[in-house]
Design an enzyme around this catalytic site. Structure first.
Site, PDB file in Angstrom:
ATOM      1  N   CYS A  47       0.790  -1.219   0.000  1.00  0.00           N
ATOM      2  CA  CYS A  47       0.000   0.000   0.000  1.00  0.00           C
ATOM      3  C   CYS A  47       0.829   1.279   0.000  1.00  0.00           C
ATOM      4  O   CYS A  47       0.438   2.263  -0.623  1.00  0.00           O
ATOM      5  CB  CYS A  47      -0.990  -0.008   1.163  1.00  0.00           C
ATOM      6  SG  CYS A  47      -0.339  -0.609   2.720  1.00  0.00           S
ATOM      7  N   GLY A 262      -4.632 -12.883  -7.609  1.00  0.00           N
ATOM      8  CA  GLY A 262      -4.922 -13.291  -6.241  1.00  0.00           C
ATOM      9  C   GLY A 262      -3.667 -13.462  -5.413  1.00  0.00           C
ATOM     10  O   GLY A 262      -2.537 -13.428  -5.926  1.00  0.00           O
ATOM     11  N   HIS A 436     -19.990  23.602   2.872  1.00  0.00           N
ATOM     12  CA  HIS A 436     -20.133  24.031   1.482  1.00  0.00           C
ATOM     13  C   HIS A 436     -19.022  25.018   1.123  1.00  0.00           C
ATOM     14  O   HIS A 436     -18.654  25.860   1.922  1.00  0.00           O
ATOM     15  CB  HIS A 436     -21.503  24.698   1.305  1.00  0.00           C
ATOM     16  CG  HIS A 436     -21.765  25.153  -0.093  1.00  0.00           C
ATOM     17  ND1 HIS A 436     -22.104  24.273  -1.106  1.00  0.00           N
ATOM     18  CD2 HIS A 436     -21.729  26.393  -0.652  1.00  0.00           C
ATOM     19  CE1 HIS A 436     -22.280  24.958  -2.225  1.00  0.00           C
ATOM     20  NE2 HIS A 436     -22.058  26.240  -1.978  1.00  0.00           N
TER      21      HIS A 436
END
Length: 460
Positions: A47, A262, A436
């Protein structure tokens, strides 16, 4: 019986390192054995380097989008060896930091391969041996190549893709899981011609179908050629690279073949049989809710157990093991609402049930969804759409799943996971004030369900 250590950990990946450190903090005498580099798959070849390459690939879009915001960017070029070297420098720093942290925690690092000799004995490849009251297996997983395909040995796995000496201009990726699609996204943006071959109709089996379809379209827009339903049948080395015969009859010539079909638990040649440790059919170590094997003194955490194969899960399992065994605090893991991300571009962030899972388990669900053009794309002119989806229980309005496709989706999924774990309802989302202008505000402004699925009872 006299032991050399209270705990020997085999494998210094994320789960093993956490377990060793926490056990030592509880007063245990701990050693951890690692034959490669400290940090495991995540830090060394998973990762961390993958995310670095993802970030590198996104600069292509950044340069293209800059003009819409008034910037004038000159000629650009990409230097693959420079990226590989920068990645190597960073993971070396992290690996050294992991080793330093172990030392500071009082954990002895044994740089050797360890194998079990019995329920309490370990033999090291450097010729030493030791005995411990408890042994923890945390050896992780490894990529699997398809041995039945002639010439598959000319392909590489995700372990090798990070360090190719030359950038592959033509890349065939076999697989449709998160590793396959992430590398397809990365290398297409870095400039490779990428073909993605997989057995199913859509990539990312197990994810929500609306995310799968949108990801397939996004990869296609990035230049990835989908070969759904086609797989290699033979690979031959040639002057120009690799000749790949495909099951659909369409041959390919590529520079590199990445097989990402896999991973398997790394339980081979660990001496588990000698210690009497039971394995599951796929080779994973069988454990109970406390990560304990059928042998009282031996435990296992992380990918080697094939529960949920994510780094944060391995870390949590390592912590729970150490607290249970050495901290006098029996701890189990609740795997529900484990968030995950797929770092394609755009990326996926998801937590909870898919639409199909929710309908099967709850019988009636409401689907809230929205899609919109992110503000950035209004000036850049990029044809990009963000998609968000909430799956709500039709009986009690509890949010069962959240699925996001767009920039920073992984970041949003991490925060939404807290709300889902706490049992938030759609009403709780609606009552939350929006920030926002953000993309995340759409998660609390969806009012009417797009679809109502299943049969509702009178009490619903």
């Amino acid at each position: 019986m006299t032991f050399d250590y209270d705990l020997i950990v085999i494998g210094a990946g994320s789960g093993g390192v956490r377990a060793a450190r926490v056990a030592a903090s509880h007063g245990a005498k701990v050693a951890i054995a690692e034959e490669f580099r400290v940090g495991g798959t995540c830090v060394i070849r998973g990762c961390v380097p993958k995310k670095l390459y993802v970030l590198a690939s996104r600069f292509r879009d950044e340069f293209e989008d800059a003009a819409g915001f008034g910037w004038r960017v000159g000629d650009i070029s990409f230097d693959w060896p420079a990226l590989v070297a920068a990645k190597e420098k960073e993971i070396t720093r992290l690996s050294n930091l992991y080793a330093e942290t172990l030392a500071n925690s009082g954990v002895e690092l044994i740089r050797a391969r360890a194998t079990l000799t019995d329920p309490n004995g370990v033999r090291f490849s450097n010729g030493g041996s030791a005995r411990a009251g408890h042994i923890l297996i945390s050896t992780g997983g490894a990529p699997v190549l398809a041995p039945h395909i002639p010439g598959i040995e000319f392909g590489i796995s995700s372990n090798e893709i990070f360090d190719l000496p030359k950038f592959p201009q033509r890349l065939l990726i076999v697989g449709a899981g998160y590793i396959a699609v992430e590398f397809a996204s990365v290398f297409a943006r870095l400039g490779a011609k990428v073909d993605l071959a997989y057995r199913a109709d859509l990539p990312l089996r197990g994810f929500d179908d609306d995310l799968r379809a949108r990801l397939a379209d996004a990869l296609r827009a990035a230049g990835v050629e989908h070969r759904a339903g086609a797989l290699p049948t033979r690979v031959t080395k040639c002057v120009g690279g690799l000749e790949v015969e495909m099951s659909d009859g369409a041959p390919l010539t590529v520079d590199c073949l990445l097989v990402a079909t896999g991973r398997r638990p790394m339980t081979q040649n660990l001496g588990l049989e000698a210690a009497g440790v039971a394995l599951r059919e796929n080779g994973a170590v069988a454990v109970d809710e406390y990560s304990r094997t059928n042998v009282e003194s031996i435990y296992a955490v992380g990918d080697v157990t094939d529960r949920i194969n994510l780094t944060p899960v391995a870390i949590r399992e390592g912590q729970a093991f150490a607290d249970s065994v050495f901290g006098a605090t029996p701890t189990t893991i609740n795997y529900e609402h484990t968030p995950s991300a797929v770092f394609t571009t755009p990326e996926i962030g998801t937590v909870g049930l898919t639409e199909a899972q929710a309908l099967a388990r709850h019988g009636a669900v409401d689907i809230y969804e929205t899609q919109f053009r992110p503000m950035r794309a209004t000036l850049s002119g990029r044809a990009e759409r963000v998609y968000m989806k909430l799956i709500v229980d039709g009986a009690n309005e509890r949010v069962l799943g959240a699925h996001i496709f767009g920039p920073e989706a992984g970041e949003m999924a991490q925060l939404v996971a807290i709300a889902l774990r706490m049992g938030a309802t759609k009403g709780d989302f609606d009552a939350t004030m929006a920030v926002h202008p953000t993309m995340a505000e759409e998660l609390v402004t969806m009012r009417a369900p797009a679809r109502r699925l299943g049969t509702r009872t009178n009490s619903a």
